[in-house]
Design an enzyme around this catalytic site. Structure first.
Site: not given
Ligand code: AGP
Length: 614
Positions: A27, A77, A103-104, A487, A491, A510, A609
Protein backbone atom coordinates in the site's frame (compact mmCIF):
# COMPACT_ATOMS: atom_id res chain seq x y z
CA UNK A 1 -2.93 3.98 -0.26
CA UNK A 2 -1.10 3.86 3.04
CA UNK A 3 -1.67 1.03 5.46
CA UNK A 4 -2.69 1.28 9.08
CA UNK A 5 -2.43 -1.30 11.85
CA UNK A 6 -3.20 -1.40 15.54
CA UNK A 7 -3.28 -3.82 18.45
CA UNK A 8 -4.59 -3.81 21.97
CA UNK A 9 -4.44 -6.95 24.12
CA UNK A 10 -2.14 -9.08 26.18
CA UNK A 11 0.77 -9.62 23.77
CA UNK A 12 3.81 -7.37 23.25
CA UNK A 13 2.74 -4.94 20.56
CA UNK A 14 5.85 -3.90 18.63
CA UNK A 15 6.35 -7.06 16.58
CA UNK A 16 2.63 -7.34 15.88
CA UNK A 17 2.67 -3.83 14.44
CA UNK A 18 5.86 -4.31 12.43
CA UNK A 19 4.76 -7.67 11.00
CA UNK A 20 1.39 -6.18 10.15
CA UNK A 21 3.02 -3.23 8.39
CA UNK A 22 5.25 -5.58 6.43
CA UNK A 23 2.12 -7.29 5.07
CA UNK A 24 0.77 -3.89 4.05
CA UNK A 25 3.88 -2.66 2.26
CA UNK A 26 2.02 -3.07 -1.05
CA UNK A 27 0.00 0.00 0.00
CA UNK A 28 3.03 2.26 0.16
CA UNK A 29 6.59 2.21 1.32
CA UNK A 30 8.00 5.71 1.45
CA UNK A 31 8.03 6.03 5.24
CA UNK A 32 6.58 4.33 8.29
CA UNK A 33 6.01 4.77 11.98
CA UNK A 34 4.44 3.37 15.12
CA UNK A 35 3.17 4.74 18.42
CA UNK A 36 3.14 2.54 21.52
CA UNK A 37 1.60 3.20 24.91
CA UNK A 38 4.00 2.86 27.81
CA UNK A 39 3.17 3.23 31.51
CA UNK A 40 3.50 6.98 31.42
CA UNK A 41 3.45 8.17 27.85
CA UNK A 42 2.84 7.41 24.23
CA UNK A 43 6.13 6.98 22.38
CA UNK A 44 6.33 7.65 18.67
CA UNK A 45 9.00 6.19 16.36
CA UNK A 46 9.26 7.03 12.67
CA UNK A 47 11.61 6.47 9.76
CA UNK A 48 11.89 7.62 6.18
CA UNK A 49 12.05 5.00 3.41
CA UNK A 50 11.42 1.28 3.64
CA UNK A 51 10.11 -0.50 6.72
CA UNK A 52 13.57 -1.89 7.48
CA UNK A 53 14.64 1.62 8.40
CA UNK A 54 11.93 1.71 11.07
CA UNK A 55 13.03 -1.70 12.31
CA UNK A 56 16.59 -0.39 12.72
CA UNK A 57 15.31 2.72 14.49
CA UNK A 58 13.24 0.62 16.89
CA UNK A 59 16.13 -1.71 17.65
CA UNK A 60 17.83 1.27 19.33
CA UNK A 61 14.89 1.83 21.69
CA UNK A 62 13.44 -1.61 22.45
CA UNK A 63 13.92 -1.16 26.23
CA UNK A 64 11.47 1.78 26.08
CA UNK A 65 8.50 -0.20 24.83
CA UNK A 66 9.08 -3.91 25.18
CA UNK A 67 6.38 -4.23 27.83
CA UNK A 68 3.77 -2.33 25.83
CA UNK A 69 0.58 -4.17 24.75
CA UNK A 70 -1.08 -1.37 22.87
CA UNK A 71 -0.11 0.63 19.79
CA UNK A 72 -0.84 1.80 16.27
CA UNK A 73 1.27 1.88 13.11
CA UNK A 74 1.38 3.27 9.60
CA UNK A 75 3.08 2.72 6.29
CA UNK A 76 2.88 5.71 3.97
CA UNK A 77 2.45 6.58 0.32
CA UNK A 78 2.82 10.33 0.35
CA UNK A 79 -0.07 12.47 -0.84
CA UNK A 80 0.33 15.72 1.15
CA UNK A 81 3.90 16.54 2.07
CA UNK A 82 7.13 14.88 0.99
CA UNK A 83 8.08 11.42 2.29
CA UNK A 84 10.10 12.67 5.27
CA UNK A 85 10.26 11.71 8.93
CA UNK A 86 8.29 14.81 9.89
CA UNK A 87 5.47 13.90 7.53
CA UNK A 88 5.48 10.22 8.48
CA UNK A 89 2.64 9.02 10.71
CA UNK A 90 1.70 8.77 13.58
CA UNK A 91 0.88 12.46 13.95
CA UNK A 92 0.36 14.10 17.31
CA UNK A 93 -1.42 17.05 18.88
CA UNK A 94 0.52 19.96 20.41
CA UNK A 95 1.42 18.18 23.65
CA UNK A 96 1.88 14.70 22.16
CA UNK A 97 -0.92 13.13 24.23
CA UNK A 98 -2.99 12.20 21.23
CA UNK A 99 -1.66 10.16 18.30
CA UNK A 100 -3.32 9.28 15.03
CA UNK A 101 -2.60 7.20 11.94
CA UNK A 102 -4.64 7.80 8.82
CA UNK A 103 -5.28 6.29 5.41
CA UNK A 104 -7.09 8.54 2.93
CA UNK A 105 -7.24 12.24 2.17
CA UNK A 106 -8.77 14.97 4.32
CA UNK A 107 -10.12 17.21 1.57
CA UNK A 108 -10.89 20.26 3.72
CA UNK A 109 -7.56 20.13 5.55
CA UNK A 110 -6.53 23.63 4.48
CA UNK A 111 -9.61 25.26 5.99
CA UNK A 112 -9.33 23.08 9.08
CA UNK A 113 -5.66 23.92 9.49
CA UNK A 114 -6.32 27.68 9.40
CA UNK A 115 -9.10 27.26 11.94
CA UNK A 116 -6.97 25.08 14.21
CA UNK A 117 -3.96 27.38 13.98
CA UNK A 118 -6.16 30.26 15.06
CA UNK A 119 -6.99 28.20 18.13
CA UNK A 120 -3.34 27.73 19.02
CA UNK A 121 -2.51 24.44 17.32
CA UNK A 122 1.08 24.30 16.12
CA UNK A 123 1.57 22.22 13.01
CA UNK A 124 4.81 20.32 12.56
CA UNK A 125 4.14 18.62 9.22
CA UNK A 126 2.73 19.44 5.79
CA UNK A 127 0.21 16.58 5.94
CA UNK A 128 -3.56 16.65 5.85
CA UNK A 129 -3.56 14.08 8.67
CA UNK A 130 -2.14 16.36 11.33
CA UNK A 131 -5.39 18.34 11.28
CA UNK A 132 -7.13 15.23 12.64
CA UNK A 133 -4.72 14.98 15.56
CA UNK A 134 -5.31 18.61 16.57
CA UNK A 135 -9.04 18.52 15.90
CA UNK A 136 -9.70 15.40 17.97
CA UNK A 137 -7.43 16.73 20.75
CA UNK A 138 -9.45 19.96 20.93
CA UNK A 139 -12.71 17.99 21.06
CA UNK A 140 -11.22 15.72 23.72
CA UNK A 141 -10.32 18.71 25.85
CA UNK A 142 -14.03 19.56 25.88
CA UNK A 143 -15.72 16.17 26.27
CA UNK A 144 -12.96 14.16 28.03
CA UNK A 145 -13.96 11.03 26.17
CA UNK A 146 -11.96 9.79 23.18
CA UNK A 147 -14.86 8.04 21.41
CA UNK A 148 -17.09 11.11 21.67
CA UNK A 149 -14.22 13.36 20.58
CA UNK A 150 -13.71 11.24 17.46
CA UNK A 151 -17.44 11.28 16.69
CA UNK A 152 -17.53 15.07 16.99
CA UNK A 153 -14.34 15.60 14.99
CA UNK A 154 -15.31 13.38 12.06
CA UNK A 155 -18.44 15.47 11.56
CA UNK A 156 -16.13 18.34 10.59
CA UNK A 157 -13.93 16.28 8.28
CA UNK A 158 -14.54 15.98 4.55
CA UNK A 159 -12.83 13.35 2.45
CA UNK A 160 -11.81 9.76 2.87
CA UNK A 161 -10.30 8.28 5.97
CA UNK A 162 -9.56 5.25 8.05
CA UNK A 163 -8.32 6.44 11.43
CA UNK A 164 -6.76 4.79 14.43
CA UNK A 165 -6.39 7.05 17.49
CA UNK A 166 -4.96 6.78 21.03
CA UNK A 167 -4.84 9.29 23.90
CA UNK A 168 -2.41 9.15 26.79
CA UNK A 169 -5.21 9.86 29.28
CA UNK A 170 -7.08 6.75 28.13
CA UNK A 171 -4.51 4.03 28.74
CA UNK A 172 -6.72 1.12 27.65
CA UNK A 173 -8.44 2.46 24.57
CA UNK A 174 -7.95 2.66 20.81
CA UNK A 175 -10.67 4.36 18.81
CA UNK A 176 -11.05 3.64 15.12
CA UNK A 177 -13.38 4.88 12.40
CA UNK A 178 -13.61 5.04 8.63
CA UNK A 179 -15.26 6.63 5.63
CA UNK A 180 -14.49 5.49 2.06
CA UNK A 181 -11.31 3.71 3.12
CA UNK A 182 -11.04 0.13 4.36
CA UNK A 183 -10.71 -0.82 8.02
CA UNK A 184 -11.04 -4.26 9.56
CA UNK A 185 -10.92 -5.41 13.17
CA UNK A 186 -9.57 -8.88 13.95
CA UNK A 187 -10.93 -10.52 17.10
CA UNK A 188 -8.93 -13.01 19.11
CA UNK A 189 -8.71 -14.28 22.69
CA UNK A 190 -5.52 -12.29 23.26
CA UNK A 191 -7.00 -8.98 22.08
CA UNK A 192 -8.02 -6.93 19.06
CA UNK A 193 -6.15 -6.34 15.81
CA UNK A 194 -6.83 -3.41 13.52
CA UNK A 195 -5.75 -3.17 9.89
CA UNK A 196 -6.43 -1.72 6.47
CA UNK A 197 -6.32 -5.23 5.08
CA UNK A 198 -6.60 -8.81 6.26
CA UNK A 199 -3.02 -10.02 5.60
CA UNK A 200 -1.83 -7.75 8.42
CA UNK A 201 -3.45 -9.97 11.07
CA UNK A 202 -4.56 -13.20 9.41
CA UNK A 203 -1.80 -15.19 11.10
CA UNK A 204 -3.31 -14.21 14.47
CA UNK A 205 -7.03 -14.60 13.81
CA UNK A 206 -9.64 -15.33 11.15
CA UNK A 207 -12.52 -13.71 13.06
CA UNK A 208 -13.11 -10.20 11.83
CA UNK A 209 -15.48 -7.28 11.62
CA UNK A 210 -15.44 -5.07 8.51
CA UNK A 211 -16.30 -1.55 9.62
CA UNK A 212 -18.92 0.30 7.57
CA UNK A 213 -18.57 3.98 6.76
CA UNK A 214 -19.01 6.32 9.75
CA UNK A 215 -19.01 3.54 12.32
CA UNK A 216 -16.78 4.13 15.33
CA UNK A 217 -15.25 1.24 17.28
CA UNK A 218 -13.80 1.61 20.77
CA UNK A 219 -11.38 -1.16 21.60
CA UNK A 220 -9.93 -2.08 24.95
CA UNK A 221 -7.89 -5.18 25.77
CA UNK A 222 -11.02 -7.16 26.67
CA UNK A 223 -13.88 -5.32 25.06
CA UNK A 224 -15.09 -3.91 21.79
CA UNK A 225 -17.97 -1.49 21.33
CA UNK A 226 -19.29 -0.47 17.93
CA UNK A 227 -21.33 2.69 17.49
CA UNK A 228 -22.63 4.85 14.69
CA UNK A 229 -21.45 8.43 14.27
CA UNK A 230 -24.07 9.62 16.77
CA UNK A 231 -23.08 7.22 19.51
CA UNK A 232 -25.83 4.63 19.07
CA UNK A 233 -24.55 1.13 19.72
CA UNK A 234 -24.58 -1.35 16.83
CA UNK A 235 -24.09 -5.09 17.08
CA UNK A 236 -21.05 -6.01 15.04
CA UNK A 237 -21.29 -8.55 12.21
CA UNK A 238 -18.51 -11.01 12.90
CA UNK A 239 -17.23 -12.86 9.84
CA UNK A 240 -14.93 -15.84 9.60
CA UNK A 241 -12.39 -14.97 6.91
CA UNK A 242 -11.87 -17.57 4.17
CA UNK A 243 -8.14 -16.93 4.22
CA UNK A 244 -5.09 -18.93 5.14
CA UNK A 245 -1.96 -17.15 6.30
CA UNK A 246 0.43 -17.24 3.36
CA UNK A 247 4.12 -17.18 3.92
CA UNK A 248 5.09 -14.60 1.34
CA UNK A 249 8.15 -16.29 -0.04
CA UNK A 250 10.08 -15.63 -3.23
CA UNK A 251 10.53 -19.41 -3.55
CA UNK A 252 14.16 -18.99 -4.60
CA UNK A 253 13.49 -16.31 -7.21
CA UNK A 254 15.39 -13.06 -6.89
CA UNK A 255 12.20 -10.98 -6.95
CA UNK A 256 8.49 -11.54 -6.41
CA UNK A 257 7.89 -10.26 -9.93
CA UNK A 258 9.96 -13.05 -11.47
CA UNK A 259 8.23 -15.62 -9.27
CA UNK A 260 4.81 -14.26 -10.22
CA UNK A 261 5.69 -14.36 -13.93
CA UNK A 262 6.63 -18.03 -13.53
CA UNK A 263 3.36 -18.81 -11.75
CA UNK A 264 1.30 -17.86 -14.80
CA UNK A 265 0.88 -21.32 -16.37
CA UNK A 266 -0.62 -22.57 -13.10
CA UNK A 267 -2.73 -19.45 -12.70
CA UNK A 268 -4.40 -20.22 -16.04
CA UNK A 269 -4.80 -23.90 -15.17
CA UNK A 270 -6.48 -22.98 -11.85
CA UNK A 271 -8.92 -20.65 -13.58
CA UNK A 272 -9.89 -23.21 -16.18
CA UNK A 273 -10.47 -26.00 -13.63
CA UNK A 274 -14.20 -26.44 -13.12
CA UNK A 275 -15.04 -23.95 -15.89
CA UNK A 276 -13.55 -25.37 -19.06
CA UNK A 277 -13.06 -29.13 -19.11
CA UNK A 278 -12.78 -30.19 -22.72
CA UNK A 279 -13.02 -28.37 -26.05
CA UNK A 280 -16.53 -29.62 -26.63
CA UNK A 281 -17.97 -28.97 -23.16
CA UNK A 282 -19.82 -25.75 -22.39
CA UNK A 283 -18.25 -23.07 -20.22
CA UNK A 284 -19.55 -23.13 -16.64
CA UNK A 285 -19.68 -19.66 -15.14
CA UNK A 286 -22.09 -19.76 -12.23
CA UNK A 287 -20.58 -16.50 -10.97
CA UNK A 288 -22.55 -14.56 -13.60
CA UNK A 289 -25.88 -13.80 -11.96
CA UNK A 290 -27.56 -12.11 -14.93
CA UNK A 291 -30.31 -14.36 -16.20
CA UNK A 292 -29.78 -15.87 -19.64
CA UNK A 293 -32.52 -13.86 -21.35
CA UNK A 294 -31.05 -10.59 -20.11
CA UNK A 295 -27.61 -11.72 -21.26
CA UNK A 296 -28.95 -12.68 -24.67
CA UNK A 297 -30.52 -9.29 -25.13
CA UNK A 298 -27.76 -7.14 -23.71
CA UNK A 299 -27.07 -4.34 -26.11
CA UNK A 300 -24.33 -2.49 -24.29
CA UNK A 301 -21.44 -3.18 -21.95
CA UNK A 302 -19.16 -0.68 -20.23
CA UNK A 303 -15.84 -1.75 -18.76
CA UNK A 304 -14.02 0.45 -16.27
CA UNK A 305 -10.56 -0.06 -14.84
CA UNK A 306 -7.17 1.55 -14.29
CA UNK A 307 -3.59 0.79 -15.32
CA UNK A 308 -2.87 -2.81 -16.17
CA UNK A 309 -6.48 -3.77 -15.48
CA UNK A 310 -7.51 -1.17 -18.05
CA UNK A 311 -5.33 -2.91 -20.63
CA UNK A 312 -7.01 -6.23 -19.79
CA UNK A 313 -10.35 -4.45 -20.20
CA UNK A 314 -9.31 -3.15 -23.65
CA UNK A 315 -8.58 -6.69 -24.78
CA UNK A 316 -11.90 -7.68 -23.19
CA UNK A 317 -13.60 -5.25 -25.57
CA UNK A 318 -12.00 -6.88 -28.61
CA UNK A 319 -13.06 -10.36 -27.61
CA UNK A 320 -16.59 -9.60 -26.38
CA UNK A 321 -17.32 -7.63 -29.56
CA UNK A 322 -15.73 -10.35 -31.68
CA UNK A 323 -17.37 -13.34 -29.98
CA UNK A 324 -20.74 -11.86 -29.01
CA UNK A 325 -21.33 -8.85 -31.26
CA UNK A 326 -22.22 -6.67 -28.26
CA UNK A 327 -20.81 -3.12 -28.31
CA UNK A 328 -18.36 -2.54 -25.48
CA UNK A 329 -17.03 0.81 -24.23
CA UNK A 330 -13.86 0.81 -22.17
CA UNK A 331 -12.83 3.77 -20.09
CA UNK A 332 -10.26 4.68 -17.45
CA UNK A 333 -12.22 4.91 -14.21
CA UNK A 334 -10.60 8.25 -13.38
CA UNK A 335 -12.18 9.75 -16.51
CA UNK A 336 -15.48 7.92 -16.22
CA UNK A 337 -16.31 9.37 -12.83
CA UNK A 338 -16.06 13.01 -13.85
CA UNK A 339 -18.34 13.20 -16.87
CA UNK A 340 -21.96 12.58 -17.63
CA UNK A 341 -21.81 8.90 -18.53
CA UNK A 342 -24.80 7.28 -20.20
CA UNK A 343 -25.42 4.27 -18.01
CA UNK A 344 -28.68 2.68 -16.99
CA UNK A 345 -30.34 -0.54 -15.95
CA UNK A 346 -29.92 -1.94 -19.49
CA UNK A 347 -26.13 -1.60 -19.35
CA UNK A 348 -23.86 -4.28 -17.96
CA UNK A 349 -20.99 -2.54 -16.18
CA UNK A 350 -17.82 -4.56 -15.67
CA UNK A 351 -15.20 -3.36 -13.18
CA UNK A 352 -11.75 -4.92 -13.49
CA UNK A 353 -9.29 -4.62 -10.64
CA UNK A 354 -6.52 -6.71 -9.16
CA UNK A 355 -6.95 -5.20 -5.70
CA UNK A 356 -10.68 -4.52 -5.79
CA UNK A 357 -9.84 -1.36 -3.90
CA UNK A 358 -8.70 1.19 -6.50
CA UNK A 359 -10.52 4.37 -5.51
CA UNK A 360 -11.37 5.58 -9.02
CA UNK A 361 -12.80 2.23 -10.10
CA UNK A 362 -14.70 1.84 -6.85
CA UNK A 363 -16.30 5.26 -7.26
CA UNK A 364 -17.17 4.51 -10.89
CA UNK A 365 -18.78 1.24 -9.87
CA UNK A 366 -20.83 2.93 -7.16
CA UNK A 367 -22.01 5.58 -9.63
CA UNK A 368 -23.18 3.02 -12.17
CA UNK A 369 -24.77 0.90 -9.48
CA UNK A 370 -26.79 3.90 -8.35
CA UNK A 371 -28.05 4.25 -11.94
CA UNK A 372 -29.35 0.69 -11.86
CA UNK A 373 -26.71 -1.14 -13.94
CA UNK A 374 -25.84 -4.75 -13.18
CA UNK A 375 -22.30 -4.68 -11.76
CA UNK A 376 -19.93 -7.50 -12.66
CA UNK A 377 -16.56 -7.38 -10.93
CA UNK A 378 -13.46 -9.23 -12.15
CA UNK A 379 -10.96 -9.10 -9.29
CA UNK A 380 -8.17 -10.95 -7.57
CA UNK A 381 -9.64 -9.98 -4.16
CA UNK A 382 -13.09 -11.50 -3.62
CA UNK A 383 -13.12 -9.92 -0.15
CA UNK A 384 -12.53 -6.38 -1.41
CA UNK A 385 -14.68 -3.26 -1.38
CA UNK A 386 -15.47 -3.69 -5.08
CA UNK A 387 -16.48 -7.30 -4.55
CA UNK A 388 -18.93 -6.08 -1.94
CA UNK A 389 -20.59 -3.85 -4.55
CA UNK A 390 -20.86 -6.66 -7.11
CA UNK A 391 -24.05 -8.22 -8.42
CA UNK A 392 -21.86 -10.80 -10.16
CA UNK A 393 -18.37 -11.55 -8.93
CA UNK A 394 -15.69 -13.35 -10.93
CA UNK A 395 -12.65 -13.93 -8.70
CA UNK A 396 -9.58 -14.47 -10.87
CA UNK A 397 -7.77 -16.54 -8.22
CA UNK A 398 -4.24 -15.54 -9.19
CA UNK A 399 -3.10 -15.74 -5.56
CA UNK A 400 -1.54 -12.86 -3.69
CA UNK A 401 0.46 -10.65 -6.03
CA UNK A 402 3.22 -8.92 -4.12
CA UNK A 403 5.20 -7.16 -6.80
CA UNK A 404 3.83 -3.72 -7.56
CA UNK A 405 4.04 -4.44 -11.28
CA UNK A 406 1.01 -6.58 -12.08
CA UNK A 407 1.81 -9.71 -14.09
CA UNK A 408 -0.09 -12.83 -13.10
CA UNK A 409 -3.22 -10.89 -12.17
CA UNK A 410 -3.26 -9.45 -15.73
CA UNK A 411 -3.04 -12.89 -17.30
CA UNK A 412 -5.74 -14.08 -14.88
CA UNK A 413 -8.01 -11.15 -15.82
CA UNK A 414 -7.51 -11.91 -19.51
CA UNK A 415 -8.25 -15.61 -19.03
CA UNK A 416 -11.41 -14.69 -17.12
CA UNK A 417 -12.46 -12.33 -19.91
CA UNK A 418 -12.06 -15.09 -22.48
CA UNK A 419 -14.22 -17.40 -20.37
CA UNK A 420 -16.85 -14.70 -19.90
CA UNK A 421 -16.94 -13.85 -23.61
CA UNK A 422 -17.19 -17.50 -24.64
CA UNK A 423 -19.89 -18.09 -22.00
CA UNK A 424 -21.91 -15.17 -23.39
CA UNK A 425 -21.33 -16.30 -26.98
CA UNK A 426 -22.64 -19.75 -26.10
CA UNK A 427 -25.78 -18.25 -24.60
CA UNK A 428 -26.27 -15.90 -27.54
CA UNK A 429 -25.38 -18.51 -30.13
CA UNK A 430 -23.09 -15.98 -31.75
CA UNK A 431 -20.24 -18.39 -32.60
CA UNK A 432 -20.30 -21.61 -34.55
CA UNK A 433 -19.66 -24.92 -32.81
CA UNK A 434 -16.41 -25.47 -34.70
CA UNK A 435 -15.14 -21.98 -33.80
CA UNK A 436 -15.94 -22.64 -30.14
CA UNK A 437 -14.29 -26.06 -30.09
CA UNK A 438 -11.15 -24.71 -31.74
CA UNK A 439 -10.97 -21.72 -29.38
CA UNK A 440 -11.42 -23.83 -26.25
CA UNK A 441 -8.88 -26.39 -27.42
CA UNK A 442 -6.38 -23.57 -27.90
CA UNK A 443 -7.16 -22.13 -24.48
CA UNK A 444 -6.41 -25.43 -22.82
CA UNK A 445 -2.96 -25.36 -24.47
CA UNK A 446 -2.02 -21.91 -23.17
CA UNK A 447 -0.26 -23.05 -19.97
CA UNK A 448 2.11 -25.29 -21.95
CA UNK A 449 2.89 -22.52 -24.40
CA UNK A 450 3.77 -20.15 -21.57
CA UNK A 451 5.95 -22.85 -20.03
CA UNK A 452 7.86 -23.07 -23.31
CA UNK A 453 8.57 -19.34 -23.18
CA UNK A 454 9.63 -19.52 -19.55
CA UNK A 455 11.97 -22.42 -20.17
CA UNK A 456 14.11 -20.49 -22.64
CA UNK A 457 14.68 -16.89 -21.74
CA UNK A 458 18.13 -16.41 -23.27
CA UNK A 459 17.05 -14.27 -26.24
CA UNK A 460 14.98 -12.05 -23.94
CA UNK A 461 17.86 -11.66 -21.46
CA UNK A 462 20.27 -10.80 -24.30
CA UNK A 463 17.80 -8.28 -25.66
CA UNK A 464 17.42 -6.74 -22.20
CA UNK A 465 21.18 -6.42 -21.84
CA UNK A 466 21.46 -4.84 -25.28
CA UNK A 467 18.79 -2.22 -24.67
CA UNK A 468 19.09 -1.58 -20.92
CA UNK A 469 20.83 1.73 -21.42
CA UNK A 470 18.23 3.17 -23.80
CA UNK A 471 16.39 6.32 -22.73
CA UNK A 472 13.20 5.69 -24.69
CA UNK A 473 11.38 2.63 -25.99
CA UNK A 474 8.50 2.29 -28.43
CA UNK A 475 6.12 -0.67 -28.66
CA UNK A 476 3.92 -1.05 -31.72
CA UNK A 477 1.09 -3.44 -32.52
CA UNK A 478 -2.28 -3.51 -34.24
CA UNK A 479 -5.69 -4.93 -33.49
CA UNK A 480 -6.09 -7.08 -30.42
CA UNK A 481 -2.44 -6.59 -29.46
CA UNK A 482 -2.53 -2.82 -29.32
CA UNK A 483 -3.35 -3.08 -25.55
CA UNK A 484 -0.44 -5.57 -25.31
CA UNK A 485 1.84 -2.79 -26.61
CA UNK A 486 0.45 -0.44 -23.96
CA UNK A 487 0.91 -3.03 -21.22
CA UNK A 488 4.45 -3.90 -22.37
CA UNK A 489 5.35 -0.21 -22.24
CA UNK A 490 3.70 0.24 -18.83
CA UNK A 491 5.67 -2.70 -17.40
CA UNK A 492 8.93 -1.25 -18.66
CA UNK A 493 8.35 2.29 -17.47
CA UNK A 494 7.09 1.41 -14.03
CA UNK A 495 10.03 -0.74 -13.04
CA UNK A 496 12.94 0.66 -15.10
CA UNK A 497 11.82 4.34 -15.38
CA UNK A 498 12.60 4.21 -19.13
CA UNK A 499 10.25 6.41 -21.15
CA UNK A 500 8.29 3.68 -22.94
CA UNK A 501 5.17 4.19 -25.05
CA UNK A 502 2.81 1.85 -26.86
CA UNK A 503 1.27 2.90 -30.18
CA UNK A 504 -1.20 1.42 -32.61
CA UNK A 505 1.34 0.90 -35.43
CA UNK A 506 -0.85 2.65 -37.99
CA UNK A 507 -0.63 5.83 -35.92
CA UNK A 508 3.18 6.04 -36.10
CA UNK A 509 3.08 7.97 -39.37
CA UNK A 510 0.71 10.53 -37.85
CA UNK A 511 3.36 11.97 -35.58
CA UNK A 512 5.45 9.60 -33.43
CA UNK A 513 7.56 8.54 -36.42
CA UNK A 514 9.28 11.94 -36.11
CA UNK A 515 11.04 10.63 -33.00
CA UNK A 516 12.67 7.68 -34.77
CA UNK A 517 16.39 7.57 -35.37
CA UNK A 518 19.24 5.12 -34.82
CA UNK A 519 18.93 5.45 -31.02
CA UNK A 520 15.27 4.47 -30.76
CA UNK A 521 14.28 0.84 -30.13
CA UNK A 522 10.94 -0.11 -31.69
CA UNK A 523 9.45 -3.42 -30.57
CA UNK A 524 6.89 -4.77 -32.98
CA UNK A 525 4.34 -7.31 -31.65
CA UNK A 526 3.95 -9.28 -34.84
CA UNK A 527 1.46 -12.06 -34.27
CA UNK A 528 0.27 -14.04 -37.28
CA UNK A 529 -3.26 -13.15 -38.36
CA UNK A 530 -5.43 -10.44 -39.79
CA UNK A 531 -3.10 -7.48 -39.30
CA UNK A 532 0.27 -9.25 -39.68
CA UNK A 533 1.14 -7.87 -43.13
CA UNK A 534 -0.03 -4.37 -42.18
CA UNK A 535 2.16 -4.36 -39.11
CA UNK A 536 5.07 -5.67 -41.13
CA UNK A 537 4.74 -2.64 -43.43
CA UNK A 538 4.64 -0.31 -40.41
CA UNK A 539 7.80 -2.01 -39.12
CA UNK A 540 9.46 -1.41 -42.51
CA UNK A 541 8.54 2.26 -42.23
CA UNK A 542 10.18 2.45 -38.82
CA UNK A 543 13.28 0.60 -40.06
CA UNK A 544 13.52 3.07 -42.96
CA UNK A 545 13.95 5.80 -40.30
CA UNK A 546 16.90 3.84 -38.83
CA UNK A 547 15.05 2.71 -35.67
CA UNK A 548 16.52 -0.32 -33.88
CA UNK A 549 13.95 -2.97 -34.63
CA UNK A 550 12.93 -5.82 -32.31
CA UNK A 551 10.27 -8.39 -33.27
CA UNK A 552 8.13 -10.35 -30.87
CA UNK A 553 6.61 -12.92 -33.15
CA UNK A 554 5.20 -16.38 -33.69
CA UNK A 555 6.13 -16.31 -37.36
CA UNK A 556 9.02 -18.06 -39.14
CA UNK A 557 8.83 -15.62 -42.02
CA UNK A 558 12.43 -15.31 -43.42
CA UNK A 559 11.75 -11.65 -44.27
CA UNK A 560 11.99 -10.85 -40.58
CA UNK A 561 15.72 -11.64 -40.44
CA UNK A 562 16.63 -8.61 -42.55
CA UNK A 563 14.19 -6.29 -40.89
CA UNK A 564 14.86 -6.97 -37.21
CA UNK A 565 18.02 -6.73 -35.12
CA UNK A 566 16.51 -9.04 -32.46
CA UNK A 567 13.75 -11.61 -32.93
CA UNK A 568 11.98 -12.96 -29.82
CA UNK A 569 10.05 -16.07 -30.80
CA UNK A 570 6.89 -17.33 -29.12
CA UNK A 571 4.92 -20.51 -29.84
CA UNK A 572 2.19 -20.63 -32.49
CA UNK A 573 -1.15 -19.44 -31.19
CA UNK A 574 -4.40 -18.30 -32.76
CA UNK A 575 -4.53 -14.54 -33.15
CA UNK A 576 -7.39 -14.00 -30.73
CA UNK A 577 -5.45 -15.65 -27.88
CA UNK A 578 -2.10 -14.12 -28.82
CA UNK A 579 -2.28 -11.31 -26.17
CA UNK A 580 -1.70 -13.92 -23.45
CA UNK A 581 1.30 -15.52 -25.15
CA UNK A 582 2.79 -12.22 -26.31
CA UNK A 583 2.67 -10.64 -22.87
CA UNK A 584 5.01 -13.10 -21.17
CA UNK A 585 8.21 -12.06 -23.04
CA UNK A 586 7.29 -8.40 -22.54
CA UNK A 587 7.02 -8.93 -18.78
CA UNK A 588 10.37 -10.71 -18.83
CA UNK A 589 12.00 -8.03 -20.97
CA UNK A 590 10.86 -5.31 -18.57
CA UNK A 591 12.00 -7.41 -15.62
CA UNK A 592 15.51 -8.11 -16.97
CA UNK A 593 16.07 -4.52 -18.08
CA UNK A 594 15.13 -3.27 -14.60
CA UNK A 595 17.27 -5.93 -13.03
CA UNK A 596 20.31 -5.06 -15.16
CA UNK A 597 19.80 -1.43 -14.18
CA UNK A 598 19.75 -2.44 -10.51
CA UNK A 599 16.28 -1.02 -9.91
CA UNK A 600 14.04 -1.92 -7.00
CA UNK A 601 11.94 -4.26 -9.12
CA UNK A 602 9.23 -5.21 -6.62
CA UNK A 603 8.80 -1.79 -5.07
CA UNK A 604 9.48 0.82 -7.74
CA UNK A 605 9.79 4.43 -6.70
CA UNK A 606 6.66 6.58 -6.30
CA UNK A 607 4.24 3.67 -6.72
CA UNK A 608 1.98 1.57 -4.52
CA UNK A 609 0.23 -1.67 -5.32
CA UNK A 610 -3.18 -0.49 -4.24
CA UNK A 611 -4.19 3.02 -5.29
CA UNK A 612 -6.84 3.99 -2.80
CA UNK A 613 -6.80 7.73 -3.41
CA UNK A 614 -8.37 9.53 -6.36
C1 AGP B 1 0.26 -2.35 -12.73
O1 AGP B 1 1.51 -2.86 -12.95
C2 AGP B 1 0.20 -1.15 -11.94
N1 AGP B 1 0.91 -1.26 -10.75
C3 AGP B 1 -1.12 -0.38 -11.88
O2 AGP B 1 -1.27 0.18 -13.16
C4 AGP B 1 -2.42 -1.12 -11.53
O3 AGP B 1 -2.77 -2.01 -12.54
C5 AGP B 1 -3.53 -0.07 -11.33
O4 AGP B 1 -3.19 0.75 -10.25
C6 AGP B 1 -4.89 -0.69 -11.10
O5 AGP B 1 -4.91 -1.47 -9.95
P1 AGP B 1 -6.07 -2.50 -9.69
O6 AGP B 1 -6.00 -3.54 -10.76
O7 AGP B 1 -5.78 -3.04 -8.34
O8 AGP B 1 -7.37 -1.77 -9.74
Amino acid sequence: MCGIVGYIGSKPVADILLDGLEQLEYRGYDSSGIAVKTETSINVYKAEGKLNNLRSELALHSDEFNKSNMGIGHIRWATHGAPTVVNAHPHTCNCGSLVVVHNGIIENYKELRLELESEGCIFKSQTDTETVAHLVALMYAEVKDLTKAVQLATKKIQGAYALCIMHNNEPDKIVVTKRNAPLIIGLNDDGYYIASDVPAFIKHTKKAVYLNDNQVATLSAKDFILEDENGFEISPKIEVLPWEPVALSKMGYKHFMLKEIHEQPDVIRNILVGKLHTPDSQIILNEVKLNKDTLKNLNRIQVIACGTSLHAAMIGKYIVEDFCGIPVDVEASSEYIYRKTVTDEHTLVIGVSQSGETADTLTAIKQSKARGSHILIITNRPDSAMAREADSLIPVNAGIEVSVAATKSYIAQLTSFYLLAIYMAEIKGSMSVSELVNLKAEMLLLPQKIEQILSNKTVIQDCARKFASTRDFIYIARGINYPTALEGALKLKEISYINATGYPAGELKHGPIAMLDETMPVLSILMKGFVYEKLLSNSEEAKARNARMIALTNSNDPKLNDLFEVIIKVPEVIEVLSPIVAMIPLQLLAYYIAEFLGKDVDQPRNLAKSVTVE
